[in-house]
Design a protein around this motif. Structure first.
Motif, PDB file in Angstrom:
ATOM      1  N   THR A 189     -12.378  15.478   0.487  1.00  0.00           N
ATOM      2  CA  THR A 189     -11.214  16.232   0.974  1.00  0.00           C
ATOM      3  C   THR A 189     -11.540  17.190   2.116  1.00  0.00           C
ATOM      4  O   THR A 189     -10.650  17.876   2.602  1.00  0.00           O
ATOM      5  CB  THR A 189     -10.566  17.026  -0.182  1.00  0.00           C
ATOM      6  OG1 THR A 189     -11.546  17.907  -0.748  1.00  0.00           O
ATOM      7  CG2 THR A 189     -10.021  16.100  -1.252  1.00  0.00           C
ATOM      8  N   VAL A 190     -12.782  17.212   2.568  1.00  0.00           N
ATOM      9  CA  VAL A 190     -13.182  18.183   3.593  1.00  0.00           C
ATOM     10  C   VAL A 190     -12.446  17.979   4.915  1.00  0.00           C
ATOM     11  O   VAL A 190     -12.252  18.922   5.674  1.00  0.00           O
ATOM     12  CB  VAL A 190     -14.722  18.185   3.792  1.00  0.00           C
ATOM     13  CG1 VAL A 190     -15.186  16.955   4.541  1.00  0.00           C
ATOM     14  CG2 VAL A 190     -15.162  19.462   4.479  1.00  0.00           C
ATOM     15  N   ASP A 191     -11.974  16.767   5.163  1.00  0.00           N
ATOM     16  CA  ASP A 191     -11.244  16.504   6.412  1.00  0.00           C
ATOM     17  C   ASP A 191      -9.776  16.931   6.331  1.00  0.00           C
ATOM     18  O   ASP A 191      -9.020  16.766   7.284  1.00  0.00           O
ATOM     19  CB  ASP A 191     -11.350  15.031   6.814  1.00  0.00           C
ATOM     20  CG  ASP A 191     -10.749  14.075   5.787  1.00  0.00           C
ATOM     21  OD1 ASP A 191     -10.254  14.547   4.727  1.00  0.00           O
ATOM     22  OD2 ASP A 191     -10.771  12.862   6.035  1.00  0.00           O
ATOM     23  N   GLY A 192      -9.377  17.456   5.163  1.00  0.00           N
ATOM     24  CA  GLY A 192      -8.003  17.938   5.016  1.00  0.00           C
ATOM     25  C   GLY A 192      -7.010  16.854   4.653  1.00  0.00           C
ATOM     26  O   GLY A 192      -5.816  17.093   4.555  1.00  0.00           O
ATOM     27  N   ILE A 193      -7.521  15.636   4.442  1.00  0.00           N
ATOM     28  CA  ILE A 193      -6.651  14.503   4.102  1.00  0.00           C
ATOM     29  C   ILE A 193      -7.218  13.805   2.874  1.00  0.00           C
ATOM     30  O   ILE A 193      -8.423  13.601   2.762  1.00  0.00           O
ATOM     31  CB  ILE A 193      -6.585  13.486   5.269  1.00  0.00           C
ATOM     32  CG1 ILE A 193      -6.032  14.165   6.525  1.00  0.00           C
ATOM     33  CG2 ILE A 193      -5.744  12.274   4.900  1.00  0.00           C
ATOM     34  CD1 ILE A 193      -6.217  13.354   7.789  1.00  0.00           C
ATOM     35  N   LEU A 194      -6.325  13.451   1.965  1.00  0.00           N
ATOM     36  CA  LEU A 194      -6.714  12.679   0.795  1.00  0.00           C
ATOM     37  C   LEU A 194      -5.895  11.395   0.812  1.00  0.00           C
ATOM     38  O   LEU A 194      -4.663  11.442   0.762  1.00  0.00           O
ATOM     39  CB  LEU A 194      -6.453  13.474  -0.490  1.00  0.00           C
ATOM     40  CG  LEU A 194      -6.892  12.801  -1.788  1.00  0.00           C
ATOM     41  CD1 LEU A 194      -8.413  12.607  -1.815  1.00  0.00           C
ATOM     42  CD2 LEU A 194      -6.453  13.622  -2.983  1.00  0.00           C
ATOM     43  N   CYS A 195      -6.588  10.257   0.910  1.00  0.00           N
ATOM     44  CA  CYS A 195      -5.879   8.976   0.979  1.00  0.00           C
ATOM     45  C   CYS A 195      -6.234   8.108  -0.225  1.00  0.00           C
ATOM     46  O   CYS A 195      -7.128   8.426  -1.006  1.00  0.00           O
ATOM     47  CB  CYS A 195      -6.193   8.256   2.287  1.00  0.00           C
ATOM     48  SG  CYS A 195      -7.920   7.758   2.432  1.00  0.00           S
ATOM     49  N   GLU A 196      -5.524   6.999  -0.352  1.00  0.00           N
ATOM     50  CA  GLU A 196      -5.672   6.115  -1.506  1.00  0.00           C
ATOM     51  C   GLU A 196      -7.100   5.596  -1.670  1.00  0.00           C
ATOM     52  O   GLU A 196      -7.638   5.573  -2.774  1.00  0.00           O
ATOM     53  CB  GLU A 196      -4.696   4.936  -1.358  1.00  0.00           C
ATOM     54  CG  GLU A 196      -4.567   4.119  -2.617  1.00  0.00           C
ATOM     55  CD  GLU A 196      -3.454   3.085  -2.531  1.00  0.00           C
ATOM     56  OE1 GLU A 196      -3.584   2.048  -3.202  1.00  0.00           O
ATOM     57  OE2 GLU A 196      -2.471   3.310  -1.807  1.00  0.00           O
ATOM     58  N   VAL A 197      -7.736   5.189  -0.568  1.00  0.00           N
ATOM     59  CA  VAL A 197      -9.108   4.669  -0.637  1.00  0.00           C
ATOM     60  C   VAL A 197     -10.057   5.738  -1.180  1.00  0.00           C
ATOM     61  O   VAL A 197     -10.932   5.442  -2.002  1.00  0.00           O
ATOM     62  CB  VAL A 197      -9.582   4.188   0.761  1.00  0.00           C
ATOM     63  CG1 VAL A 197     -11.061   3.857   0.765  1.00  0.00           C
ATOM     64  CG2 VAL A 197      -8.758   3.001   1.209  1.00  0.00           C
ATOM     65  N   GLU A 198      -9.859   6.981  -0.752  1.00  0.00           N
ATOM     66  CA  GLU A 198     -10.715   8.066  -1.237  1.00  0.00           C
ATOM     67  C   GLU A 198     -10.496   8.317  -2.726  1.00  0.00           C
ATOM     68  O   GLU A 198     -11.453   8.548  -3.463  1.00  0.00           O
ATOM     69  CB  GLU A 198     -10.466   9.352  -0.442  1.00  0.00           C
ATOM     70  CG  GLU A 198     -11.006   9.283   0.975  1.00  0.00           C
ATOM     71  CD  GLU A 198     -10.560  10.429   1.856  1.00  0.00           C
ATOM     72  OE1 GLU A 198     -11.384  10.919   2.627  1.00  0.00           O
ATOM     73  OE2 GLU A 198      -9.376  10.838   1.775  1.00  0.00           O
ATOM     74  N   VAL A 199      -9.251   8.256  -3.173  1.00  0.00           N
ATOM     75  CA  VAL A 199      -8.959   8.451  -4.597  1.00  0.00           C
ATOM     76  C   VAL A 199      -9.586   7.324  -5.418  1.00  0.00           C
ATOM     77  O   VAL A 199     -10.209   7.574  -6.460  1.00  0.00           O
ATOM     78  CB  VAL A 199      -7.436   8.562  -4.861  1.00  0.00           C
ATOM     79  CG1 VAL A 199      -7.145   8.572  -6.356  1.00  0.00           C
ATOM     80  CG2 VAL A 199      -6.883   9.827  -4.202  1.00  0.00           C
ATOM     81  N   GLU A 200      -9.454   6.088  -4.935  1.00  0.00           N
ATOM     82  CA  GLU A 200     -10.087   4.955  -5.637  1.00  0.00           C
ATOM     83  C   GLU A 200     -11.591   5.174  -5.737  1.00  0.00           C
ATOM     84  O   GLU A 200     -12.197   4.941  -6.781  1.00  0.00           O
ATOM     85  CB  GLU A 200      -9.795   3.646  -4.901  1.00  0.00           C
ATOM     86  CG  GLU A 200      -8.382   3.149  -5.103  1.00  0.00           C
ATOM     87  CD  GLU A 200      -8.072   1.899  -4.268  1.00  0.00           C
ATOM     88  OE1 GLU A 200      -8.940   1.440  -3.478  1.00  0.00           O
ATOM     89  OE2 GLU A 200      -6.952   1.388  -4.408  1.00  0.00           O
ATOM     90  N   THR A 247     -22.074   7.533  -1.171  1.00  0.00           N
ATOM     91  CA  THR A 247     -20.979   6.593  -1.456  1.00  0.00           C
ATOM     92  C   THR A 247     -19.621   7.242  -1.206  1.00  0.00           C
ATOM     93  O   THR A 247     -18.678   6.559  -0.826  1.00  0.00           O
ATOM     94  CB  THR A 247     -21.032   6.038  -2.900  1.00  0.00           C
ATOM     95  OG1 THR A 247     -20.964   7.108  -3.825  1.00  0.00           O
ATOM     96  CG2 THR A 247     -22.283   5.219  -3.140  1.00  0.00           C
ATOM     97  N   THR A 248     -19.551   8.548  -1.381  1.00  0.00           N
ATOM     98  CA  THR A 248     -18.305   9.275  -1.085  1.00  0.00           C
ATOM     99  C   THR A 248     -18.043   9.254   0.416  1.00  0.00           C
ATOM    100  O   THR A 248     -16.925   8.994   0.864  1.00  0.00           O
ATOM    101  CB  THR A 248     -18.401  10.730  -1.573  1.00  0.00           C
ATOM    102  OG1 THR A 248     -18.811  10.738  -2.935  1.00  0.00           O
ATOM    103  CG2 THR A 248     -17.067  11.438  -1.448  1.00  0.00           C
ATOM    104  N   ILE A 249     -19.073   9.528   1.189  1.00  0.00           N
ATOM    105  CA  ILE A 249     -18.959   9.545   2.652  1.00  0.00           C
ATOM    106  C   ILE A 249     -18.653   8.136   3.166  1.00  0.00           C
ATOM    107  O   ILE A 249     -17.834   7.962   4.073  1.00  0.00           O
ATOM    108  CB  ILE A 249     -20.255  10.097   3.280  1.00  0.00           C
ATOM    109  CG1 ILE A 249     -20.429  11.573   2.897  1.00  0.00           C
ATOM    110  CG2 ILE A 249     -20.246   9.911   4.799  1.00  0.00           C
ATOM    111  CD1 ILE A 249     -21.829  12.118   3.099  1.00  0.00           C
ATOM    112  N   TRP A 250     -19.282   7.129   2.578  1.00  0.00           N
ATOM    113  CA  TRP A 250     -19.118   5.726   2.975  1.00  0.00           C
ATOM    114  C   TRP A 250     -17.648   5.296   2.926  1.00  0.00           C
ATOM    115  O   TRP A 250     -17.208   4.496   3.755  1.00  0.00           O
ATOM    116  CB  TRP A 250     -19.966   4.850   2.047  1.00  0.00           C
ATOM    117  CG  TRP A 250     -19.798   3.379   2.227  1.00  0.00           C
ATOM    118  CD1 TRP A 250     -20.497   2.563   3.075  1.00  0.00           C
ATOM    119  CD2 TRP A 250     -18.880   2.521   1.530  1.00  0.00           C
ATOM    120  NE1 TRP A 250     -20.069   1.272   2.947  1.00  0.00           N
ATOM    121  CE2 TRP A 250     -19.076   1.214   2.005  1.00  0.00           C
ATOM    122  CE3 TRP A 250     -17.912   2.742   0.551  1.00  0.00           C
ATOM    123  CZ2 TRP A 250     -18.342   0.131   1.532  1.00  0.00           C
ATOM    124  CZ3 TRP A 250     -17.179   1.661   0.086  1.00  0.00           C
ATOM    125  CH2 TRP A 250     -17.397   0.379   0.573  1.00  0.00           C
ATOM    126  N   ALA A 251     -16.879   5.859   1.996  1.00  0.00           N
ATOM    127  CA  ALA A 251     -15.485   5.436   1.784  1.00  0.00           C
ATOM    128  C   ALA A 251     -14.647   5.501   3.051  1.00  0.00           C
ATOM    129  O   ALA A 251     -13.841   4.617   3.303  1.00  0.00           O
ATOM    130  CB  ALA A 251     -14.824   6.257   0.679  1.00  0.00           C
TER     131      ALA A 251
END
Length: 140
Positions: free
Chosen positions: A95-106, A18-22
């Motif tokens: 965060t492995v891609d070096g970017i943290l975005c709003e959808v990932e935080v949600e 589900t984390t990867i799916w985001a």
């Protein structure tokens, strides 16, 4: 977070999926993360990688509501003692891609809730990770 998990691999894989799916992409960095998580949790690497791929296949066409139901079901089978480690693993993948975005935080907060980790603690874990990874880019 080296620790032997009490949770079945299928349920661990479901949470990770589900984390990867985001972000909709299962890239090489995420695959390496799953391998590192297997090692940290002292589970068979190939077994966890395969289970994550199976779970991703199961949810790839689902909408957000269905994925949330799926996450809640899988999380209900995560051992209470493993919950924070599972959240830490989800944070690593997000965060492995070096970017943290709003959808990932949600998504991380949904995972925390499903795992029974209180939101304030989840936010602090996230803040700690951002602090530890100065090259992590936060997208607002």
């Amino acid at each position: 977070y080296l620790n032997k998990m009490n949770t079945e691999i299928k349920n661990m894989a479901a949470v990770l999926a589900t984390t990867i799916w985001a972000d909709g992409v299962y890239d090489e960095a995420e695959k390496v993360s799953v391998e590192e998580i297997a090692e940290a949790f002292e589970v068979e690497t190939d077994e966890l990688v395969s289970a994550v791929e199976t779970e991703l296949e199961a949810i790839k066409e689902m909408d957000e509501e269905s994925v949330n139901e799926y996450l809640l079901e899988a999380s209900s089978h995560v051992d209470e003692e493993d919950a924070e480690m599972m959240l830490q693993a989800a944070l690593q993948i997000a965060t492995v891609d070096g970017i943290l975005c709003e959808v990932e935080v949600e998504n991380i907060l949904s995972i925390a809730t499903a795992l029974g980790v209180n939101e304030a603690r989840a936010v602090l874990m996230l803040v700690d990770l951002v602090k530890e990874e100065p090259e992590l880019k936060v997208e607002l």
